[in-house]
Design an enzyme around this catalytic site. Structure first.
Site, short mmCIF file in Angstrom:
data_model
loop_
_atom_site.label_atom_id
_atom_site.label_comp_id
_atom_site.label_asym_id
_atom_site.label_seq_id
_atom_site.Cartn_x
_atom_site.Cartn_y
_atom_site.Cartn_z
N HIS A 68 0.85 -1.19 0.00
CA HIS A 68 0.00 0.00 0.00
C HIS A 68 0.89 1.24 0.00
O HIS A 68 2.06 1.19 0.37
CB HIS A 68 -0.90 0.01 1.23
CG HIS A 68 -1.99 -1.00 1.19
ND1 HIS A 68 -3.07 -0.96 2.05
CD2 HIS A 68 -2.18 -2.09 0.40
CE1 HIS A 68 -3.88 -1.97 1.79
NE2 HIS A 68 -3.35 -2.68 0.79
N GLU A 70 0.98 3.82 1.95
CA GLU A 70 1.53 4.18 3.26
C GLU A 70 2.75 3.33 3.60
O GLU A 70 3.75 3.85 4.12
CB GLU A 70 0.48 3.98 4.37
CG GLU A 70 -0.77 4.80 4.21
CD GLU A 70 -1.90 4.08 3.50
OE1 GLU A 70 -3.06 4.29 3.89
OE2 GLU A 70 -1.63 3.31 2.55
N CYS A 98 -6.07 1.78 6.04
CA CYS A 98 -6.72 0.54 6.46
C CYS A 98 -6.08 0.09 7.77
O CYS A 98 -5.13 0.70 8.27
CB CYS A 98 -6.56 -0.52 5.38
SG CYS A 98 -4.85 -1.11 5.18
N CYS A 101 -2.28 -0.66 7.48
CA CYS A 101 -1.46 0.55 7.41
C CYS A 101 -1.47 1.31 8.74
O CYS A 101 -0.44 1.83 9.17
CB CYS A 101 -1.91 1.43 6.26
SG CYS A 101 -1.58 0.67 4.65
#
Length: 187
Positions: A68, A70, A98, A101
């Site tokens: 992701h 992040e 999420c 993360c």
């Protein structure tokens, strides 16, 4: 311990010029993700007013569910600083983090998370759960949501609208027996 700080300051005050500048940088990262056929989410890590980490979504191309935006930005910043802890740093991301993360953000000891569009399906900064407000956890990042939310949401909406239109065109061509349309940008 007096408990976690307020975490979902959904635009309680107007964003600062610095917050807007760094969210624009995160949107630039999101554009790279879109160009690669990934869901357009981008992130930057900032320390003392300087971007020290950048990341954009790469799970499809990298065959990596943890890739992701992040995570990429945290990894980049940690490598630059030579430390897995990032105290005093802020993370700007175009979509509400999420749970995965948010956990990485907590482990990195990020002080503040600024996010754009809310994620009503997997958001872990207040939309579904608020991990930063969980008093049993030992680190609590401050979370500010809704910064440039319309721009961040529009980036995502345009991407998915294009995907849906391409899927409709494929189905229509297949139904008409015309063969196939060029594949989308997914590897």
């Amino acid at each position: 311990m007096s408990g976690p700080p307020d975490t979902a300051d959904m635009e309680a005050t107007p964003p600062s010029p610095e917050d807007l500048r760094f969210m624009r940088a995160a949107l630039d990262e999101a554009a790279q993700a879109a160009a690669a056929g990934e869901v357009p989410v981008g992130a930057v890590v900032v320390r003392d007013g300087v971007i020290i980490g950048r990341g954009w979504n790469r799970p499809i191309g990298g065959h990596d569910p943890t890739a992701h935006a992040e995570i990429g930005a945290l990894r980049d910043a940690a490598a630059r600083l030579g430390n897995y802890r990032l105290p005093g740093c802020e993370l700007f991301v175009t979509l509400e983090p999420c749970a995965m993360c948010a956990g990485a953000i907590q482990h990195a000891r990020i002080a503040r998370v600024v996010w754009g569009a809310a994620d009503p399906k997997t958001g872990a900064c207040g939309s579904v759960v608020d991990l930063f407000a969980e008093p049993r956890l030992n680190h609590h990042a401050r979370s500010v949501g809704g910064v440039m939310a319309a721009d961040c949401a529009a980036t995502l909406q345009a991407f998915f609208a294009e995907r849906r239109a391409l899927a409709r065109a494929r189905r229509a061509q297949a139904a008409a027996g015309e063969g196939t349309v060029p594949p989308d940008r997914r590897p």
